[in-house]
Design an enzyme around this catalytic site. Structure first.
Site: not given
Length: 77
Positions: A21, A28
């Site tokens: 994560e 991102e």
């Protein structure tokens, strides 16, 4: 009562999902920084692959959890 070996496997599975994560978030953020507001097919691919990594890690964590907790769950049933 769960033994130490089982806790280690569970901790590893949890850490794997957290790591995936965090890596997804970094990828991102970097893609957004580089691409900005414009659409780019390669940026979409990079984000999709990073999200897929998180999904894969979560699936692996579920498998690890089931494998190491199966004896304990069987005793409860």
């Amino acid at each position: 009562h769960v033994d130490l070996n089982t806790w280690c496997w569970l901790a590893l599975a949890i850490a794997l999902v957290w790591f995936a994560e965090f890596l997804n978030t970094v990828i991102e953020a970097l893609v957004n920084l580089i691409v900005g507001q414009r659409y780019d097919e390669n940026a979409k691919l990079a984000k999709d692959v990073a999200a897929g990594l998180v999904l894969l890690a979560a699936g692996l964590a579920v498998v690890i959890g089931l494998l190491v907790l199966a004896p304990y769950l069987a005793d409860l049933i």
